[in-house]
Each structure stands twice: as C-alpha cells, then as structure tokens.
Design a protein around this motif. Structure first.
Motif, PDB file in Angstrom:
ATOM      1  N   GLY A 100       0.818  -1.199   0.000  1.00  0.00           N
ATOM      2  CA  GLY A 100       0.000   0.000   0.000  1.00  0.00           C
ATOM      3  C   GLY A 100       0.854   1.251   0.000  1.00  0.00           C
ATOM      4  O   GLY A 100       2.044   1.226  -0.310  1.00  0.00           O
ATOM      5  N   LEU A 101       0.243   2.373   0.340  1.00  0.00           N
ATOM      6  CA  LEU A 101       0.943   3.654   0.424  1.00  0.00           C
ATOM      7  C   LEU A 101       0.859   4.168   1.854  1.00  0.00           C
ATOM      8  O   LEU A 101      -0.109   3.902   2.571  1.00  0.00           O
ATOM      9  CB  LEU A 101       0.326   4.668  -0.544  1.00  0.00           C
ATOM     10  N   THR A 102       1.869   4.913   2.249  1.00  0.00           N
ATOM     11  CA  THR A 102       1.961   5.406   3.626  1.00  0.00           C
ATOM     12  C   THR A 102       1.955   6.920   3.634  1.00  0.00           C
ATOM     13  O   THR A 102       2.768   7.554   2.964  1.00  0.00           O
ATOM     14  CB  THR A 102       3.247   4.889   4.302  1.00  0.00           C
ATOM     15  N   GLU A 103       1.027   7.503   4.380  1.00  0.00           N
ATOM     16  CA  GLU A 103       1.004   8.949   4.575  1.00  0.00           C
ATOM     17  C   GLU A 103       2.028   9.332   5.651  1.00  0.00           C
ATOM     18  O   GLU A 103       2.416   8.509   6.488  1.00  0.00           O
ATOM     19  CB  GLU A 103      -0.393   9.400   5.012  1.00  0.00           C
ATOM     20  N   ALA A 104       2.418  10.612   5.632  1.00  0.00           N
ATOM     21  CA  ALA A 104       3.398  11.077   6.618  1.00  0.00           C
ATOM     22  C   ALA A 104       2.882  10.899   8.040  1.00  0.00           C
ATOM     23  O   ALA A 104       3.656  10.628   8.957  1.00  0.00           O
ATOM     24  CB  ALA A 104       3.740  12.543   6.354  1.00  0.00           C
ATOM     25  N   GLY A 105       1.573  11.020   8.242  1.00  0.00           N
ATOM     26  CA  GLY A 105       1.010  10.885   9.576  1.00  0.00           C
ATOM     27  C   GLY A 105       0.760   9.459  10.012  1.00  0.00           C
ATOM     28  O   GLY A 105       0.292   9.220  11.135  1.00  0.00           O
ATOM     29  N   ASP A 106       1.072   8.490   9.149  1.00  0.00           N
ATOM     30  CA  ASP A 106       0.824   7.084   9.477  1.00  0.00           C
ATOM     31  C   ASP A 106       1.946   6.448  10.283  1.00  0.00           C
ATOM     32  O   ASP A 106       1.803   5.316  10.753  1.00  0.00           O
ATOM     33  CB  ASP A 106       0.617   6.265   8.190  1.00  0.00           C
ATOM     34  N   LEU A 107       3.067   7.138  10.412  1.00  0.00           N
ATOM     35  CA  LEU A 107       4.213   6.603  11.144  1.00  0.00           C
ATOM     36  C   LEU A 107       4.349   7.303  12.497  1.00  0.00           C
ATOM     37  O   LEU A 107       3.881   8.429  12.684  1.00  0.00           O
ATOM     38  CB  LEU A 107       5.501   6.792  10.335  1.00  0.00           C
ATOM     39  N   SER A 108       5.012   6.640  13.413  1.00  0.00           N
ATOM     40  CA  SER A 108       5.228   7.231  14.733  1.00  0.00           C
ATOM     41  C   SER A 108       6.141   8.446  14.632  1.00  0.00           C
ATOM     42  O   SER A 108       6.886   8.611  13.648  1.00  0.00           O
ATOM     43  CB  SER A 108       5.857   6.199  15.672  1.00  0.00           C
ATOM     44  N   ALA A 109       6.091   9.292  15.652  1.00  0.00           N
ATOM     45  CA  ALA A 109       6.916  10.508  15.657  1.00  0.00           C
ATOM     46  C   ALA A 109       8.400  10.174  15.585  1.00  0.00           C
ATOM     47  O   ALA A 109       9.170  10.853  14.896  1.00  0.00           O
ATOM     48  CB  ALA A 109       6.611  11.340  16.903  1.00  0.00           C
ATOM     49  N   GLU A 110       8.817   9.122  16.269  1.00  0.00           N
ATOM     50  CA  GLU A 110      10.224   8.741  16.274  1.00  0.00           C
ATOM     51  C   GLU A 110      10.668   8.258  14.900  1.00  0.00           C
ATOM     52  O   GLU A 110      11.767   8.590  14.432  1.00  0.00           O
ATOM     53  CB  GLU A 110      10.471   7.661  17.322  1.00  0.00           C
ATOM     54  N   ASP A 111       9.815   7.489  14.228  1.00  0.00           N
ATOM     55  CA  ASP A 111      10.168   7.024  12.882  1.00  0.00           C
ATOM     56  C   ASP A 111      10.142   8.171  11.878  1.00  0.00           C
ATOM     57  O   ASP A 111      10.947   8.201  10.940  1.00  0.00           O
ATOM     58  CB  ASP A 111       9.214   5.909  12.434  1.00  0.00           C
ATOM     59  N   MET A 112       9.232   9.120  12.042  1.00  0.00           N
ATOM     60  CA  MET A 112       9.202  10.272  11.139  1.00  0.00           C
ATOM     61  C   MET A 112      10.441  11.143  11.323  1.00  0.00           C
ATOM     62  O   MET A 112      10.909  11.771  10.375  1.00  0.00           O
ATOM     63  CB  MET A 112       7.938  11.106  11.375  1.00  0.00           C
ATOM     64  N   LEU A 130       5.837  28.209  14.969  1.00  0.00           N
ATOM     65  CA  LEU A 130       4.759  27.220  14.876  1.00  0.00           C
ATOM     66  C   LEU A 130       4.756  26.283  16.085  1.00  0.00           C
ATOM     67  O   LEU A 130       3.690  25.921  16.595  1.00  0.00           O
ATOM     68  CB  LEU A 130       4.900  26.410  13.591  1.00  0.00           C
ATOM     69  N   THR A 131       5.929  25.876  16.514  1.00  0.00           N
ATOM     70  CA  THR A 131       5.999  24.934  17.641  1.00  0.00           C
ATOM     71  C   THR A 131       5.436  25.543  18.923  1.00  0.00           C
ATOM     72  O   THR A 131       4.789  24.848  19.713  1.00  0.00           O
ATOM     73  CB  THR A 131       7.445  24.487  17.872  1.00  0.00           C
ATOM     74  N   VAL A 132       5.676  26.841  19.134  1.00  0.00           N
ATOM     75  CA  VAL A 132       5.146  27.512  20.324  1.00  0.00           C
ATOM     76  C   VAL A 132       3.632  27.610  20.238  1.00  0.00           C
ATOM     77  O   VAL A 132       2.905  27.372  21.216  1.00  0.00           O
ATOM     78  CB  VAL A 132       5.779  28.911  20.482  1.00  0.00           C
ATOM     79  N   LEU A 133       3.116  27.956  19.057  1.00  0.00           N
ATOM     80  CA  LEU A 133       1.666  28.022  18.865  1.00  0.00           C
ATOM     81  C   LEU A 133       1.018  26.670  19.133  1.00  0.00           C
ATOM     82  O   LEU A 133      -0.028  26.578  19.788  1.00  0.00           O
ATOM     83  CB  LEU A 133       1.348  28.484  17.437  1.00  0.00           C
ATOM     84  N   LEU A 134       1.644  25.602  18.635  1.00  0.00           N
ATOM     85  CA  LEU A 134       1.082  24.265  18.821  1.00  0.00           C
ATOM     86  C   LEU A 134       1.143  23.833  20.281  1.00  0.00           C
ATOM     87  O   LEU A 134       0.227  23.157  20.773  1.00  0.00           O
ATOM     88  CB  LEU A 134       1.812  23.262  17.926  1.00  0.00           C
ATOM     89  N   ASP A 135       2.209  24.215  20.983  1.00  0.00           N
ATOM     90  CA  ASP A 135       2.294  23.898  22.413  1.00  0.00           C
ATOM     91  C   ASP A 135       1.128  24.531  23.171  1.00  0.00           C
ATOM     92  O   ASP A 135       0.536  23.907  24.070  1.00  0.00           O
ATOM     93  CB  ASP A 135       3.625  24.386  22.991  1.00  0.00           C
ATOM     94  N   ASN A 136       0.790  25.770  22.820  1.00  0.00           N
ATOM     95  CA  ASN A 136      -0.353  26.438  23.456  1.00  0.00           C
ATOM     96  C   ASN A 136      -1.667  25.773  23.069  1.00  0.00           C
ATOM     97  O   ASN A 136      -2.566  25.609  23.899  1.00  0.00           O
ATOM     98  CB  ASN A 136      -0.379  27.917  23.073  1.00  0.00           C
ATOM     99  N   ASP A 137      -1.775  25.379  21.799  1.00  0.00           N
ATOM    100  CA  ASP A 137      -3.018  24.756  21.319  1.00  0.00           C
ATOM    101  C   ASP A 137      -3.224  23.371  21.916  1.00  0.00           C
ATOM    102  O   ASP A 137      -4.359  22.915  22.071  1.00  0.00           O
ATOM    103  CB  ASP A 137      -3.007  24.665  19.792  1.00  0.00           C
ATOM    104  N   PRO A 191      -5.092  18.096  22.528  1.00  0.00           N
ATOM    105  CA  PRO A 191      -3.789  17.415  22.436  1.00  0.00           C
ATOM    106  C   PRO A 191      -3.497  16.830  21.057  1.00  0.00           C
ATOM    107  O   PRO A 191      -2.332  16.587  20.735  1.00  0.00           O
ATOM    108  CB  PRO A 191      -3.905  16.292  23.487  1.00  0.00           C
ATOM    109  N   ALA A 192      -4.522  16.610  20.254  1.00  0.00           N
ATOM    110  CA  ALA A 192      -4.316  15.966  18.955  1.00  0.00           C
ATOM    111  C   ALA A 192      -4.103  16.954  17.815  1.00  0.00           C
ATOM    112  O   ALA A 192      -3.873  16.539  16.673  1.00  0.00           O
ATOM    113  CB  ALA A 192      -5.515  15.072  18.619  1.00  0.00           C
ATOM    114  N   VAL A 193      -4.149  18.253  18.089  1.00  0.00           N
ATOM    115  CA  VAL A 193      -4.055  19.240  17.021  1.00  0.00           C
ATOM    116  C   VAL A 193      -2.669  19.218  16.388  1.00  0.00           C
ATOM    117  O   VAL A 193      -1.652  19.075  17.072  1.00  0.00           O
ATOM    118  CB  VAL A 193      -4.395  20.650  17.559  1.00  0.00           C
TER     119      VAL A 193
END
Length: 667
Positions: free
Chosen positions: A273-285, A327-334, A339-341
C-alpha cells in the motif's frame, strides 16, 4: 512599479525550463511585494537579517547535526548514529563522507584537537583518481586515526553501504547483497550491522518481483502514456540518477503558465500500500526527516548542485501572541486545548472564515482589506485568542485572507526552507524534467519539521478549495502561487529587484508543483520506510552488544543462499520456539466487545479484510458498526515504531517483513 522587461531577468527565466510570466501575473507579484513592504513598516520594528558569510566547515557541521549525525562531531559513540550510517545507500554515504571530510579538513587547518579521519569512519582505502566526481582526494600527509573500540567490528561490509565500490565511481550497478572486503588499515563503521536482504519496497527477499514495480531502466525509459506517467517510490531517487546511463537522461520539459501542461503522475500501490506522513510514529518520522535530507543532498550532488549556498541570522520570534510566534510555540499552546491538534488553531480559523463566504469572492488573495480593521484584529488576536475571547463573527473573509498571508510572512523562519531555493533555481536552469523537480520537492517536503509539514499540507488543501472555485473567484493555480510565494518563501536578506524576481519566480513554480501534486508529496517513499526498518533493526542489534557480528553476517548469508536454492529458511527464534503457527497473527481491538482475534493470513488477506471481519463479529450493536468505520489496522513494534496500514495493504507481506510486530485496531 517595475515590469518584467525592465528587470532584464536572467536568461533561464525565458528558456524552456522556466515558466513564462505574463504581465498580469507580474502585476500581481509586484503588488504583493509592495503590500508586504508597506505592512512590514513598524509592525515589530524588525530589520532584515543580514546574510552571514559562513565560516569554513560551519555549514557542514550544521548539516551533520540536521541529519542526525552529531555523533561524528562530538566523537561520542551512539547506537542511533551508527545505525543510520549502516543503512545508507552508496550515493547517500558519499554525500555524508564528502561533508564530513570537508569538516575534518577545516578543523585540521585551524589546528583544533585531533579528529577522526574520514577513512577511519567510512572504512576507505586510498581514493582512486577515477572517483573524483564522487569523493574528495584525501590529504596524503594526514596521520590515520583509529576508531574507538566500540566502532571496530570484524566481518565483511555490505556492498550497499560501501563507499569505495566500483559502482560509486562509474555508476555501474552492482548485484544487491554482494560483499567487499575492507582495507587492511581501517575498519568501517558500516560493518557494525549485517545487511538484511529485503526488496526496495520493504518486502523480504522471496525470489519474486511485483510486476507493478518499475526497474531503474523502466523508470527512465518506459513510456506509460502521454497523459500519465508512473512515479516509482521503490528505488532511491539519487541512486536512480547516478546509475542511469547519461544517454538516458530525461527529455527537457517545457513549463508554461497553463496548468494542463504539467505532467500527470500516478503512483501504483504495491502489496504494501501507500503510507502517509502521519501514518508513522513521531520517532520514525524523525528518522524519515534525517534520511530525506541526506537523500536530497545526494540527489543534488548527482547534478553537481550545492544544496545550501547562504546563511542568515536566525530570528528567535515572540513567546506569546499569534503573529511572529514560531509554529511549535503556537502548537504547544493549542495542545492545552486539543492534544491531537497538528495545525495551529488560529490558522484553522482563518481557513474557516475564508471558506464561509470568501471562496467565490473575486480576487480573494489579491484584496488588501481595510487597513484599520486589519490592525485592530491583529492586536485583538494577539491579546485574546489564547483565552478564547476573540469574537470571530465580526471578521469578514477579506480581513481573514490578509491576516493569513501576514501570519506566514511574519513567522520567525519561513514555512519552507528558503535556503534551498538557489538549488532549485540551478536545477531548473539545467532544464530538468518536471519528474526530477517533483522528486527533489518530494524529498524537501519529507525533510520538513513535523509542524511545517502538517501546516503546509493543510494550507495546500485549503488553497485547492479556493482553486476549485476559480470560475468565480478568478484565482487559478498560477494566481495563487504567484501571490502567495513571497509570503511562504521569504528571505530576510537583501536582494536586488532582479534577484528577488528570480527567487520569487522559482518559489512560485515550487508552490505550483505542490498544489498540482499534493496527493503525491505527502506520501512517504517506500525506500525510506525500508531504511527506517533497517535502522531500527540495527539499533536493536547494537544495543544487545552481540559478541560477534561476523557470525550474524555469516548466518544471514547462509540463510539467503538456502532461500535462493528453494529450501525453507529457518524461522526466527521467537517464532520457531512458540506455539503460534506461521502466518497467524493475533489482532487486538481494545475498543470493541470482541477485543482479540487470531487470524490466519494468506496471500490475499488485506488490512481492510481484517477490519471487515471485526466489524462482522461486532455487528450486534449499531454503535460498534459506526466505530469500526473510523478504525485502522496498525503494526506496532518489531522493526517499526508504529505504522498505520493502508486498507489495501496485504498483511502477509507486512508480516514477513516485520514478524515480531503486534497488530492493533484503533482510531
């Protein structure tokens, strides 16, 4: 306002390799530049950061850190760095070697403390003069240093990772899985992990090939159709370039304003099949990002193009508010709210406001809006958004569109790496085929930080909604890319008008490719996933500190030979000694009434078949039927962190690649 003719744009912008820009598009471009200059006056009192001339070796050291090889700089012995080096292809290893050699030579010239010689790290003998195009001649008067003991192992070196093989010098393909003896004076770090025979698409070596997968020659020469061409994810892009005979270079493509002139590419699904970027764990990405940057560098090296040519002072950005905040600071606040944003909530709100009433508004991203209202809303958003006190109902789509552009323009660093633009300029100057440009862009997207990549994907999805209403809003792919490029690929350094036009024109073309090939760019190439699997296996072996890697190499070679003769290969130790039959997996579904099920796999079992079986077993209640529609099958552990399987993936093939995985159904 300057016209295109008055700028005397560089020759390539009028050649077949560059898009022809009409007067209307240039008027949009210069109007946007003028608007940016006006809006930037007094916003934060920032001055453009000057370009800084990098110190010799500084860019190489930064690159080694960016690709996860800081261990080569510090001299520390880490499993992650050794595992990464052990999985590199020939072209990737050559790119690392080149930059590490430049870095070490720079330190020697500065009389710094002794550093390891490049020959010690990569197990090189004295370079052959015929390899000058791929490796740098080492200084003959440098005394060789020995690697720390943990780096020294015995045993043959996998040919795929060898840097002094004939294939690296002349581009001739070597038989995969062959071995070469290292030089007597040094031992390669690449020996630390055995070469595990798998296909490029991640399948275990079985003697059978998937007919839908193209070989290197097919990739370059096969004419699929005039309407669509197949794009292969199975072979390293840089390997493909270096091993292809020069006579088979792709025909130069003419890039025009009309969208239909861009080649249509299709990616055929393999049995994985095909793998989206969000289909892998954070460590593997994270490993995907490191490998992608190495592969992108090797890809440009194959064309004789340097990836980074300048450096600017980094801007820290603000710690609170909305505009000018990383972006990382904005996401930390969001994340405190959701938590899933993955995309900043304020940006999602801008998208919603435009979609409510602005998709059919003519020239939506050309309009400047009411300056007084925009200023007022900016101040209120900075002060009230995080406290959920901002009144969105009073904002119209025009102000939302203006602030969306300002949001990206005022990021401390641009959404996309502007330092790569000169490399893309050179690539297009060479008259490269759009396939080559797409491959380079694909690797750049994979190398982006998670926050940038997820935000860029949401932005391209939003822009395509705008473009879908082109008949009413007059915003085509070309218009969007021309207007938005200065906001997304901004440079804080000073450039002449001619240089600014050249960079913006290239950035607009890159954005146009992103909009056209969005469904391809966020798919993870399978050759990178294969390398991640090997990295994880290598890390596990290194952590176990096995007494003799040489014995493992010999055993793997024997098993490969036995399999090649048609005899059954020995089962993994954990499988051979267990009561679980071969090809049987136990699938867990903790959110359902039937939480576990043993399933016998066959060559036709797909992930969606397993989901359907669970749906049938749990179909007594309507709520169960609804829940299963939002579930996916995951492989967890083994040689992957977490992998959300494509519903069309054949699970037996995945099982053979990762027999020690656990199988879980979850959202």
């Amino acid at each position: 306002m300057l016209s295109n003719e008055s700028l005397h744009a560089p020759a390539f912008s009028r050649s077949n390799s560059q898009a022809s820009v009409d007067s209307a598009s240039m008027e949009d471009f210069w109007r946007e530049i003028e608007s940016i200059n006006e809006s930037s006056v007094g916003v934060q009192g920032e001055q453009p950061a000057p370009e800084v001339k990098p110190v010799d070796g500084e860019l190489e050291a930064e690159w080694l850190q960016d690709v996860g090889l800081s261990t080569l700089l510090s001299g520390e012995e880490e499993e992650a760095g050794k595992a990464l080096l052990s999985t590199l292809t020939r072209t990737q290893a050559a790119a690392v070697q080149k930059r590490y050699h430049t870095y070490t030579q720079t330190l020697r010239r500065k009389s710094k403390p002794p550093v390891r010689d490049v020959r010690d790290v990569f197990g090189l003998s004295e370079p052959d003069a015929s390899c000058d195009n791929h490796t740098t001649q080492l200084a003959g008067d440098q005394e060789e240093k020995q690697l720390p003991e943990v780096f020294q192992t015995s045993g043959p070196v996998p040919e795929e990772a060898s840097l002094d093989s004939p294939a690296l010098c002349n581009g001739s393909p070597e038989e995969e899985g062959s071995f070469a003896e290292p030089g007597h004076s040094s031992v390669s770090i690449l020996e630390a992990v055995p070469d595990i025979p798998v296909h490029a698409n991640g399948a275990a070596e079985s003697g059978q090939t998937d007919p839908s997968v193209l070989s290197d020659d097919d990739y370059l020469e096969k004419n699929i159709s005039t309407e669509a061409e197949e794009l292969s994810f199975e072979v390293s892009y840089s390997e493909m370039v270096t091993e292809a005979p020069k006579r088979n270079k792709l025909k130069k493509s003419e890039i025009k304003k009309e969208d239909y002139t861009l080649t249509k590419f299709i990616v055929q699904k393999t049995r994985f099949g095909l793998t989206e970027a969000g289909d892998l764990s954070a460590e593997d990405m994270k490993k995907i990002r490191h490998l992608s940057l190495i592969e992108l560098t090797a890809f440009f090296d194959a064309f004789g193009i340097q990836l980074k040519r300048n450096k600017t002072e980094k801007v820290k950005g603000r710690d609170n508010g909305i505009f000018g905040v990383p972006l990382t600071v904005l996401l930390d606040n969001d994340h405190k709210k959701d938590p899933a944003v993955k995309v900043p909530l304020v940006l999602q709100k801008f998208f919603e406001k435009v979609e409510e009433s602005g998709l059919e508004s003519e020239g939506i991203f050309r309009l400047s809006g009411c300056t007084a209202k925009v200023k007022q809303y900016r101040e209120e958003l900075d002060a009230k958004f995080n406290a959920d006190k901002f009144k969105w109902d009073k904002m119209c789509h025009r102000e939302a569109a203006v602030m969306l552009k300002a949001f990206f323009r005022e990021l401390p660093t641009s959404l996309f790496p502007v330092e790569y633009i000169p490399a893309f300029v050179a690539l297009m100057e060479s008259g490269s085929h759009v396939r080559v440009q797409l491959q380079a862009l694909h690797l750049m997207v994979m190398a982006l930080p998670d926050a940038n990549r997820d935000t860029a994907q949401a932005l391209m999805t939003f822009f395509n909604k705008v473009i879908a209403n082109e008949s009413k809003n007059r915003m085509s792919v070309w218009n969007i890319s021309t207007v938005m490029a200065p906001n997304l690929f901004f440079s804080r350094g000073k450039h002449s008008d001619c240089e600014e036009l050249l960079l913006a024109n290239t950035a607009a073309h890159i954005l146009r490719l992103m909009l056209k090939y969005q469904k391809i760019l966020w798919k993870v190439p399978s050759f990178l996933i294969t390398q991640v699997r090997r990295m994880n296996e290598a890390t596990m072996l290194l952590k176990k500190q096995l007494p003799s890697v040489k014995k493992l190499l010999r055993r793997k070679t024997m098993e490969r030979e036995v399999s090649a003769e048609g005899l059954p290969a020995r089962l993994p130790a954990s499988k051979a000694g267990s009561d679980v039959p071969e090809g049987v997996i136990r699938v867990h579904a903790p959110l359902f009434s039937k939480v576990s099920m043993a399933i016998q796999l066959n060559s036709h079992t797909r992930a969606k078949d397993i989901l359907a079986k669970f749906q049938f077993e749990n179909s007594h209640g309507s709520s169960e039927c609804i829940k299963i529609q939002n579930q996916r099958l995951y492989e967890i552990g083994g040689n992957i962190g977490q992998h959300c399987l494509d519903p069309d993936a054949y699970v037996l093939d995945v099982y053979h690649v990762n027999p020690h995985a656990e199988w879980v159904i979850k959202p």
